[in-house]
Scaffold this motif. Structure first.
Motif, mmCIF file in Angstrom:
data_model
loop_
_atom_site.group_PDB
_atom_site.id
_atom_site.type_symbol
_atom_site.label_atom_id
_atom_site.label_comp_id
_atom_site.label_asym_id
_atom_site.label_seq_id
_atom_site.Cartn_x
_atom_site.Cartn_y
_atom_site.Cartn_z
ATOM 1 N N ARG A 116 16.382 5.634 8.543
ATOM 2 C CA ARG A 116 15.746 6.493 9.547
ATOM 3 C C ARG A 116 14.909 7.592 8.887
ATOM 4 N N ARG A 117 15.378 8.106 7.744
ATOM 5 C CA ARG A 117 14.593 9.133 7.029
ATOM 6 C C ARG A 117 13.202 8.585 6.713
ATOM 7 N N VAL A 118 13.163 7.351 6.227
ATOM 8 C CA VAL A 118 11.880 6.752 5.846
ATOM 9 C C VAL A 118 11.023 6.488 7.088
ATOM 10 N N ARG A 119 11.636 5.992 8.171
ATOM 11 C CA ARG A 119 10.852 5.714 9.384
ATOM 12 C C ARG A 119 10.228 6.990 9.943
ATOM 13 N N ILE A 120 11.001 8.098 9.952
ATOM 14 C CA ILE A 120 10.442 9.365 10.450
ATOM 15 C C ILE A 120 9.296 9.817 9.540
ATOM 16 N N PHE A 121 9.498 9.700 8.247
ATOM 17 C CA PHE A 121 8.473 10.103 7.278
ATOM 18 C C PHE A 121 7.177 9.335 7.520
ATOM 19 N N LEU A 122 7.296 8.020 7.679
ATOM 20 C CA LEU A 122 6.103 7.185 7.897
ATOM 21 C C LEU A 122 5.445 7.514 9.237
ATOM 22 N N ALA A 123 6.246 7.800 10.250
ATOM 23 C CA ALA A 123 5.685 8.158 11.566
ATOM 24 C C ALA A 123 4.896 9.461 11.461
ATOM 25 N N GLU A 124 5.417 10.426 10.707
ATOM 26 C CA GLU A 124 4.697 11.701 10.527
ATOM 27 C C GLU A 124 3.368 11.476 9.800
ATOM 28 N N LYS A 125 3.339 10.481 8.912
ATOM 29 C CA LYS A 125 2.121 10.170 8.154
ATOM 30 C C LYS A 125 1.184 9.262 8.954
ATOM 31 N N GLY A 126 1.708 8.669 10.040
ATOM 32 C CA GLY A 126 0.902 7.708 10.791
ATOM 33 C C GLY A 126 0.723 6.386 10.058
ATOM 34 N N ILE A 127 1.724 6.008 9.254
ATOM 35 C CA ILE A 127 1.652 4.747 8.494
ATOM 36 C C ILE A 127 2.463 3.658 9.210
ATOM 37 N N ASP A 128 1.836 2.517 9.381
ATOM 38 C CA ASP A 128 2.479 1.364 10.014
ATOM 39 C C ASP A 128 2.891 0.377 8.925
ATOM 40 N N ILE A 129 4.071 -0.159 9.013
ATOM 41 C CA ILE A 129 4.519 -1.097 7.974
ATOM 42 C C ILE A 129 5.504 -2.083 8.603
ATOM 43 N N THR A 130 5.673 -3.226 7.979
ATOM 44 C CA THR A 130 6.613 -4.243 8.480
ATOM 45 C C THR A 130 8.034 -3.907 8.028
ATOM 46 N N PHE A 131 8.977 -3.991 8.955
ATOM 47 C CA PHE A 131 10.388 -3.792 8.607
ATOM 48 C C PHE A 131 11.123 -5.123 8.719
ATOM 49 N N GLU A 132 12.072 -5.312 7.826
ATOM 50 C CA GLU A 132 12.873 -6.542 7.836
ATOM 51 C C GLU A 132 14.335 -6.116 7.922
ATOM 52 N N GLU A 133 15.028 -6.563 8.947
ATOM 53 C CA GLU A 133 16.392 -6.094 9.201
ATOM 54 C C GLU A 133 17.439 -6.889 8.410
ATOM 55 N N ARG A 134 18.365 -6.156 7.779
ATOM 56 C CA ARG A 134 19.565 -6.788 7.184
ATOM 57 C C ARG A 134 20.765 -5.964 7.633
ATOM 58 N N ASP A 135 21.862 -6.626 7.892
ATOM 59 C CA ASP A 135 23.042 -5.917 8.364
ATOM 60 C C ASP A 135 23.918 -5.513 7.190
ATOM 61 N N LEU A 136 23.924 -4.212 6.894
ATOM 62 C CA LEU A 136 24.692 -3.764 5.720
ATOM 63 C C LEU A 136 26.197 -3.940 5.899
#
Lengths: 203, 203
Positions: free
Chosen positions: A13-33
């Protein structure tokens, strides 16, 4: 490039918020930790530490650790600066970010890992006494941050920074750790409402 | 400007090695962290977290946290780069530095703080079980770093970086924590001899 993550975990979530603040779109791939996805040979080649998030560049090079991923994007897309500006500004953000990470986020994580039944198979041995001891450390840290926010709009100063992102994620992570921010910490309550109202908080 | 420190503590050593690698000379002011010097009102004004080292600029502004102080000097004196070069290089150093800090240095510190009798008045409560639990975490981390150093001259790659500084200080801090590097970790032994032979190691 893509980011391998587990959506409900706090670090991605830290990274997603950071990217949203920058306006950067990127592909996410889900893995269940929780289900052992991170101990697969394939993932261990990318990150022997078996943690998410993990940024995989187009040539296959993998960058792990949330803050390392954020710093990579800060270098590529410097605006708005989320690690501070100038020598003194960057040092201030680093200082405040570390106080929040080591003093608050890590301690909340210890409470969660050592007291939550769901973590028993990941944190071995779970030591309830250590989980409990961290509860008062969390309150002490919130008290110091509350004093800081008496005179400062954001944690590291006048500008929103990665210190606010980590603090927001940490404080929201208090809920699964069964902790609450005491009402008397009015500056934290005000700050938390402010940063939660930013669109990035939903990222 | 000056740095307030406690000479024999590990964190101030990180900053001294960093400055020696940069060839920067600065005034140090000694305070004894064991005797309560850091809880004085004067020092608390500079760092409410009561920790050393603390860099005090000529205008009185105080920057705490070892890595924040190092980053300040990296900005002022970029050569040689100790936080990496370019977006990818900086992200790699950040990643490896965090693995060393959180995975190794912090765990050694937990062993020391929770098992050493001299820390009983600073770490409350001391939890021996938590100190013991960290011993195997330290070995696990050394094992992963040993694998890394099989193919890499330094921890973050071909160039000496802050990740090596923190790892050197951490490994030397194993002695007061009554821990030893197993002989089988030959790559760590080789790397440790290399970085210890640099003049900065005596700073």
């Amino acid at each position: 490039m893509r980011i391998i993550e587990t959506r409900r975990a706090p670090n991605p979530r830290r990274v997603r918020i950071f990217l949203a603040e920058k306006g950067i779109d990127i592909t996410f791939e889900e893995r269940d930790l929780m289900s052992g996805d991170l101990s697969s040979t394939d993932f261990q080649t990318k990150n022997p530490w078996q943690r998410v998030p993990c940024l995989v560049l187009d040539d296959g090079h993998a960058i792990s650790e949330s803050v390392a991923i954020c710093r990579y994007f800060e270098e590529l897309n410097p605006e708005p600066p989320l690690f501070g500006s100038g020598a003194r500004g960057r040092a201030d953000v680093e200082m405040w970010h570390r106080r929040v990470e080591l003093g608050l986020f890590d301690r909340i994580t210890q409470v969660f890992r050592h007291l939550h039944p769901r973590m028993a198979h990941l944190e071995k041995p779970q030591i309830a006494l250590w989980g409990e001891a961290n509860k008062s450390k969390v309150i002490d840290e919130l008290s110091r941050l509350n004093a800081r926010l008496q005179s400062s709009k954001f944690i590291a100063g006048d500008a929103f920074s990665i210190a606010d992102i980590t603090a927001l994620v940490a404080i929201d992570f208090m809920k699964p750790a069964k902790l609450t921010v005491p009402d008397e910490f009015k500056n934290i309550v005000r700050w938390h409402a402010d940063v939660s109202a930013r669109p990035s908080a939903n990222a």
